[in-house]
Design a protein around this motif. Structure first.
Motif, PDB file in Angstrom:
ATOM      1  N   THR A  90       0.868  -1.192  -0.100  1.00  0.00           N
ATOM      2  CA  THR A  90       0.087  -0.018  -0.057  1.00  0.00           C
ATOM      3  C   THR A  90       0.592   1.343  -0.022  1.00  0.00           C
ATOM      4  O   THR A  90       0.635   2.214  -0.591  1.00  0.00           O
ATOM      5  CB  THR A  90      -1.013   0.101   1.108  1.00  0.00           C
ATOM      6  OG1 THR A  90      -1.803  -1.224   1.197  1.00  0.00           O
ATOM      7  CG2 THR A  90      -1.892   1.379   1.244  1.00  0.00           C
ATOM      8  N   ALA A  91       1.856   1.310   0.840  1.00  0.00           N
ATOM      9  CA  ALA A  91       2.858   2.672   1.069  1.00  0.00           C
ATOM     10  C   ALA A  91       3.640   2.537  -0.123  1.00  0.00           C
ATOM     11  O   ALA A  91       4.211   3.936  -0.481  1.00  0.00           O
ATOM     12  CB  ALA A  91       3.756   2.156   2.240  1.00  0.00           C
ATOM     13  N   GLY A  92       4.035   1.448  -0.823  1.00  0.00           N
ATOM     14  CA  GLY A  92       4.997   1.577  -1.922  1.00  0.00           C
ATOM     15  C   GLY A  92       4.903   1.513  -3.280  1.00  0.00           C
ATOM     16  O   GLY A  92       5.387   1.831  -3.981  1.00  0.00           O
ATOM     17  N   THR A  93       3.401   1.210  -3.600  1.00  0.00           N
ATOM     18  CA  THR A  93       2.990   0.747  -5.215  1.00  0.00           C
ATOM     19  C   THR A  93       2.672   1.963  -5.833  1.00  0.00           C
ATOM     20  O   THR A  93       3.149   2.794  -6.471  1.00  0.00           O
ATOM     21  CB  THR A  93       2.189  -0.108  -5.176  1.00  0.00           C
ATOM     22  OG1 THR A  93       2.918  -1.533  -4.668  1.00  0.00           O
ATOM     23  CG2 THR A  93       1.754  -0.574  -6.502  1.00  0.00           C
ATOM     24  N   VAL A  94       1.518   2.667  -5.287  1.00  0.00           N
ATOM     25  CA  VAL A  94       0.638   3.536  -5.787  1.00  0.00           C
ATOM     26  C   VAL A  94       1.265   5.088  -5.774  1.00  0.00           C
ATOM     27  O   VAL A  94       1.338   5.730  -7.048  1.00  0.00           O
ATOM     28  CB  VAL A  94      -0.732   3.573  -5.403  1.00  0.00           C
ATOM     29  CG1 VAL A  94      -1.591   4.657  -5.701  1.00  0.00           C
ATOM     30  CG2 VAL A  94      -1.508   2.315  -5.241  1.00  0.00           C
ATOM     31  N   THR A  95       1.709   5.338  -4.615  1.00  0.00           N
ATOM     32  CA  THR A  95       2.279   6.681  -4.351  1.00  0.00           C
ATOM     33  C   THR A  95       3.757   6.578  -5.316  1.00  0.00           C
ATOM     34  O   THR A  95       3.819   7.782  -5.971  1.00  0.00           O
ATOM     35  CB  THR A  95       2.727   6.735  -3.172  1.00  0.00           C
ATOM     36  OG1 THR A  95       3.407   5.861  -2.660  1.00  0.00           O
ATOM     37  CG2 THR A  95       1.471   6.961  -2.230  1.00  0.00           C
ATOM     38  N   THR A  96       4.390   5.760  -5.530  1.00  0.00           N
ATOM     39  CA  THR A  96       5.689   5.730  -6.203  1.00  0.00           C
ATOM     40  C   THR A  96       4.998   5.650  -7.805  1.00  0.00           C
ATOM     41  O   THR A  96       5.859   6.506  -8.750  1.00  0.00           O
ATOM     42  CB  THR A  96       6.602   4.577  -6.171  1.00  0.00           C
ATOM     43  OG1 THR A  96       6.828   4.602  -4.541  1.00  0.00           O
ATOM     44  CG2 THR A  96       7.972   4.574  -6.908  1.00  0.00           C
ATOM     45  N   GLY A  97       4.360   4.772  -8.257  1.00  0.00           N
ATOM     46  CA  GLY A  97       3.801   4.971  -9.644  1.00  0.00           C
ATOM     47  C   GLY A  97       3.168   6.244  -9.963  1.00  0.00           C
ATOM     48  O   GLY A  97       3.424   6.782 -10.826  1.00  0.00           O
ATOM     49  N   HIS A  98       2.532   6.993  -8.927  1.00  0.00           N
ATOM     50  CA  HIS A  98       2.121   8.166  -9.525  1.00  0.00           C
ATOM     51  C   HIS A  98       2.985   9.414  -9.518  1.00  0.00           C
ATOM     52  O   HIS A  98       2.992  10.483 -10.583  1.00  0.00           O
ATOM     53  CB  HIS A  98       1.023   8.686  -8.286  1.00  0.00           C
ATOM     54  CG  HIS A  98      -0.327   8.091  -8.339  1.00  0.00           C
ATOM     55  ND1 HIS A  98      -1.333   8.344  -7.540  1.00  0.00           N
ATOM     56  CD2 HIS A  98      -0.791   7.155  -9.240  1.00  0.00           C
ATOM     57  CE1 HIS A  98      -2.367   7.473  -7.959  1.00  0.00           C
ATOM     58  NE2 HIS A  98      -2.150   6.922  -8.898  1.00  0.00           N
TER      59      HIS A  98
END
Length: 312
Positions: free
Chosen positions: A276-284
């Motif tokens: 949750t912490a590392g996937t969506v935010t980094t992708g965005h």
């Protein structure tokens, strides 16, 4: 802008905006109106989410001072009812400070063993970047939406460290898990998400997106539990493949401990938290960078120049 939750210590000189955000006009979404509030109250101010204070830091210098110079004071996470409901007070969302620090210490140590911050991780990222470029090349110059491919690439880097392998970008379960995480972050940022975090007990009696989010969370947890069970059957203490193997080994050593910090469910929710912490935010972040370079040609030229100078 950075929002600091209740766990963090409040700065000494803080201008306070005392209101109920839900009923306040011209404030939400906060990121669009933070500049006006900062001009009126200064770069540090308090926003009240119902009865809960949240400290907002606006501007590069203020955020840098908080997260780098005062990293220990601002290193905590806020306790949100939504997270408490989803994570069941386990993993990185636990309210037990001792458990949180131990899981954080173990996770950082384990991730370093698998190359985080080292050349090995850099090579892993480069390999995944090559897969991303090859996937984009299949579009043959035609317009396409890069969001899913970029998010999949980021997720695969984490996936390889946690589960020991990467997945194809078109894998249905892989895509579905990403969509669940994106949906949850979207819900948290929505008006209904703020209402739930302000009045959680009342909202439990009403239908809505929060009910769907909880059901989706359980599906993702179910997937992680299946992976954990597969790892248990093939665990080799002499050949640790990934984060799950390391956690299971530590669990065996810790099973007679009275503290009970390590358990199968703690593993499930810790892995959940990592994704949750590392996937969506980094992708965005990567997508915003691509958008900036597409719209601002001079920025794109500077990036290309730096690549030529460093990589050749």
């Amino acid at each position: 802008m950075k929002i600091i939750g209740r766990r963090s210590r409040t700065p000494t000189h803080v201008s306070s905006i005392l209101f109920w955000v839900i009923f306040q006009r011209d404030v939400l979404p906060l990121h669009k109106h933070s500049q006006k509030l900062a001009e009126k109250y200064g770069p540090i101010f308090t926003v009240w989410m119902g009865s809960k204070p949240m400290v907002a830091l606006c501007g590069y210098e203020v955020v840098k001072d908080a997260l780098i110079n005062k990293a220990e004071e601002f290193g905590g996470r806020s306790h949100m009812p939504f997270h408490r409901r989803v994570f069941q007070n386990k993993g990185f969302s636990t309210t037990d400070e001792k458990k949180w620090r131990e899981l954080r210490r173990f996770t950082l140590s384990t991730l370093r063993d698998f190359g985080m911050g080292k050349k090995r991780m850099s090579e892993r990222v480069q390999e995944e970047a090559l897969c991303l470029v090859e996937e984009m090349a299949t579009k043959k110059g035609k317009p396409f939406d890069p969001r899913r491919n970029v998010t999949s690439a980021v997720s695969n880097v984490i996936y390889a460290v946690v589960f020991g392998n990467r997945l194809d970008y078109k894998n249905h379960t892989f895509i579905k898990n990403q969509q669940i995480m994106e949906s949850q972050l979207g819900f948290l940022a929505s008006f209904l998400g703020m209402v739930y975090n302000t009045f959680p007990k009342i909202m439990e009696y009403f239908p809505g997106k929060h009910i769907k989010s909880f059901a989706e969370s359980e599906k993702l947890c179910g997937y992680i539990r299946e992976e954990v069970e597969l790892h248990k059957k093939t665990l080799d203490p002499q050949n640790l493949r990934d984060y799950i193997d390391c956690f299971l080994l530590r669990l065996e050593k810790d099973q007679n401990s009275s503290e009970g910090i390590y358990s199968p469910e703690e593993l499930v929710f810790t892995v959940y938290g990592l994704f949750t912490a590392g996937t969506v935010t980094t992708g965005h972040t990567l997508l915003c960078s691509l958008l900036a370079m597409a719209k601002l040609q001079h920025i794109q030229a500077k990036v290309q120049q730096e690549i030529d100078e460093v990589v050749g």
